[in-house]
Design an enzyme around this catalytic site. Structure first.
Site, short mmCIF file in Angstrom:
data_model
loop_
_atom_site.label_atom_id
_atom_site.label_comp_id
_atom_site.label_asym_id
_atom_site.label_seq_id
_atom_site.Cartn_x
_atom_site.Cartn_y
_atom_site.Cartn_z
N LYS A 16 0.84 -1.21 0.00
CA LYS A 16 0.00 0.00 0.00
C LYS A 16 0.87 1.25 0.00
CE LYS A 16 -2.07 -1.11 3.91
NZ LYS A 16 -1.31 -2.35 4.23
N ARG A 91 -9.85 0.63 8.61
CA ARG A 91 -9.32 -0.68 8.93
C ARG A 91 -10.30 -1.52 9.73
NH1 ARG A 91 -3.54 0.60 8.77
NH2 ARG A 91 -2.35 -1.28 9.15
N ARG A 130 12.04 -5.43 4.93
CA ARG A 130 11.72 -4.02 4.66
C ARG A 130 12.67 -3.08 5.40
NH1 ARG A 130 5.82 -1.64 5.50
NH2 ARG A 130 6.06 -2.54 7.57
N ARG A 163 11.51 -1.12 10.96
CA ARG A 163 10.45 -0.63 11.84
C ARG A 163 10.30 -1.51 13.08
NH1 ARG A 163 5.17 0.61 8.18
NH2 ARG A 163 4.21 -0.67 9.80
N ARG A 174 -0.21 -8.63 13.55
CA ARG A 174 -0.77 -7.67 12.58
C ARG A 174 -1.59 -8.41 11.53
NH1 ARG A 174 4.54 -4.89 10.84
NH2 ARG A 174 3.27 -3.81 9.30
P1 AP5 Z 1 4.90 -1.57 1.84
O1 AP5 Z 1 4.62 -0.76 0.64
O2 AP5 Z 1 5.64 -0.90 2.97
O3 AP5 Z 1 3.57 -2.29 2.37
P2 AP5 Z 1 2.35 -1.70 3.21
O4 AP5 Z 1 1.14 -2.41 2.69
O5 AP5 Z 1 2.34 -0.21 3.19
O6 AP5 Z 1 2.74 -2.28 4.64
P3 AP5 Z 1 2.61 -1.67 6.10
O7 AP5 Z 1 3.36 -2.65 6.98
O8 AP5 Z 1 3.06 -0.24 6.15
O9 AP5 Z 1 1.12 -1.77 6.35
P4 AP5 Z 1 0.46 -1.90 7.70
O10 AP5 Z 1 -0.94 -1.78 7.24
O11 AP5 Z 1 0.78 -3.08 8.53
O12 AP5 Z 1 1.13 -0.74 8.58
P5 AP5 Z 1 0.73 0.79 8.82
O13 AP5 Z 1 1.98 1.56 8.78
O14 AP5 Z 1 -0.42 1.20 8.00
O15 AP5 Z 1 5.72 -2.88 1.36
C1 AP5 Z 1 6.24 -3.81 2.29
C2 AP5 Z 1 7.63 -4.31 1.81
O16 AP5 Z 1 7.45 -5.07 0.60
C3 AP5 Z 1 8.61 -3.18 1.48
O17 AP5 Z 1 9.89 -3.58 1.84
C4 AP5 Z 1 8.50 -3.03 -0.07
O18 AP5 Z 1 9.71 -2.56 -0.64
C5 AP5 Z 1 8.18 -4.46 -0.49
N1 AP5 Z 1 7.27 -4.51 -1.63
C6 AP5 Z 1 6.20 -3.71 -1.91
N2 AP5 Z 1 5.60 -4.09 -3.04
C7 AP5 Z 1 6.28 -5.18 -3.49
C8 AP5 Z 1 6.12 -6.05 -4.63
N3 AP5 Z 1 5.15 -5.87 -5.52
N4 AP5 Z 1 7.00 -7.07 -4.76
C9 AP5 Z 1 7.99 -7.28 -3.85
N5 AP5 Z 1 8.20 -6.48 -2.77
C10 AP5 Z 1 7.34 -5.44 -2.59
O19 AP5 Z 1 0.19 0.70 10.35
C11 AP5 Z 1 1.06 0.45 11.43
C12 AP5 Z 1 0.27 0.39 12.73
O20 AP5 Z 1 -0.41 1.65 12.96
C13 AP5 Z 1 -0.85 -0.64 12.80
O21 AP5 Z 1 -0.36 -1.91 13.17
C14 AP5 Z 1 -1.77 -0.03 13.87
O22 AP5 Z 1 -1.27 -0.22 15.16
C15 AP5 Z 1 -1.69 1.46 13.56
N6 AP5 Z 1 -2.74 1.92 12.61
C16 AP5 Z 1 -2.53 2.45 11.38
N7 AP5 Z 1 -3.71 2.77 10.80
C17 AP5 Z 1 -4.68 2.43 11.69
C18 AP5 Z 1 -6.11 2.49 11.66
N8 AP5 Z 1 -6.78 2.96 10.59
N9 AP5 Z 1 -6.79 2.03 12.74
C19 AP5 Z 1 -6.14 1.55 13.83
N10 AP5 Z 1 -4.79 1.46 13.92
C20 AP5 Z 1 -4.06 1.89 12.85
#
Ligand code: AP5
Length: 226
Positions: A16, A91, A130, A163, A174
């Site tokens: 994402k 979410r 990552r 991270r 997660r």
């Molecule tokens: P990346 O692009 O970083 O993936 P992502 O989907 O953005 O992953 P996140 O871990 O950031 O999502 P998340 O939803 O767990 O965390 P968030 O920060 O939102 O890609 C991942 C890796 O793969 C990278 O190394 C990239 O280079 C590689 N990659 C990408 N595409 C690829 C491909 N096609 N092929 C190969 N490799 C690839 O949330 C963190 C925390 O915040 C949550 O756990 C929660 O505690 C809190 N939080 C956030 N939003 C909310 C909400 N709305 N409600 C409640 N709590 C929330």
């Protein structure tokens, strides 16, 4: 032409953030990634950050009311008038309902939800490798998308780190949270006719290309309906 109110949905590590950054550059729309917003709040030791930290470190979701207020304020802004990209929000079903209510108040609606589909095994592989830049959250992968210089962000030159929540135990939680609380949104948006599924287990360029094609088709369809 209609505004683009876009939500990126998918498990942790589905790409994402990777695709959101590209969309942000291509579309020049405000990009709200709740994970980035919360990590910045933790770093700056704001009240929001102090509330969120424990949940994030454990891989749990922060309470709905904490995050809904942040997004509602963002969507009220002038910057989001012509559309927005949401990454990581909503979410949960209550978050999706709160988003609908807020947009309804503004005479708008979620127009497109892109579900980036990736298996749990692939999530574990990706998050283990990552690396994220400390300044602006730019994302790399030691194997799939390595930076030119190890440990340094290609874009802003800042340090790349692992991270805190990218450790095996937290990744498992997660994923569990995603399946239990976020996956029901697939049906929620499918019923509304705005969901499109993408195979996220391909090269990031191929995923980006399919996103471009999908958005172009959906915009044509939506403009014909106006
Ligand atoms: P990346 O692009 O970083 O993936 P992502 O989907 O953005 O992953 P996140 O871990 O950031 O999502 P998340 O939803 O767990 O965390 P968030 O920060 O939102 O890609 C991942 C890796 O793969 C990278 O190394 C990239 O280079 C590689 N990659 C990408 N595409 C690829 C491909 N096609 N092929 C190969 N490799 C690839 O949330 C963190 C925390 O915040 C949550 O756990 C929660 O505690 C809190 N939080 C956030 N939003 C909310 C909400 N709305 N409600 C409640 N709590 C929330």
């Amino acid at each position: 032409m209609s505004e683009l109110n876009l939500v990126l949905l998918g498990p942790p590590g589905s790409g994402k953030g990777t695709q959101g950054e590209r969309l942000n550059e291509d579309l020049r729309l405000p990009y709200y990634a709740t994970g980035d917003i919360l990590r910045a709040a933790v770093r700056d030791e704001t009240e929001l950050g102090r509330t969120a930290k424990g949940y994030m470190d454990a891989g749990d979701l922060v309470p709905d009311d904490v995050i809904v207020g942040v997004i509602a304020e963002a969507l009220d802004s002038e910057a989001a008038r012509d559309g927005f990209i949401l990454d990581g929000f909503p979410r949960t079903t209550p978050q999706a309902e709160a988003l609908d209510a807020k947009l309804d108040q503004l005479g708008r609606a979620v127009g497109t939800v892109l579900l980036i589909d990736v298996s749990d095994e692939e999530v574990v592989r990706r998050l283990g490798g990552r690396r994220t830049c400390v300044e602006n959250g730019h994302v790399f992968h030691v194997e799939f998308n390595p930076p030119e210089r190890e440990g340094v962000c290609d874009i802003d030159g800042s340090e790349l780190i692992t991270r805190d929540d990218d450790n095996p135990e937290t990744i498992r939680n997660r994923l569990a949270q995603y399946h239990e609380k976020t996956e029901p949104l697939v049906g929620y948006y499918d019923q509304r006719g705005v969901l499109r599924r993408l195979d996220g287990e391909r090269d990031p360029d191929e995923v980006a290309e399919e996103i471009r094609r999908t958005l172009a088709t959906m915009r044509l369809e939506q403009d014909e309906d106006v």
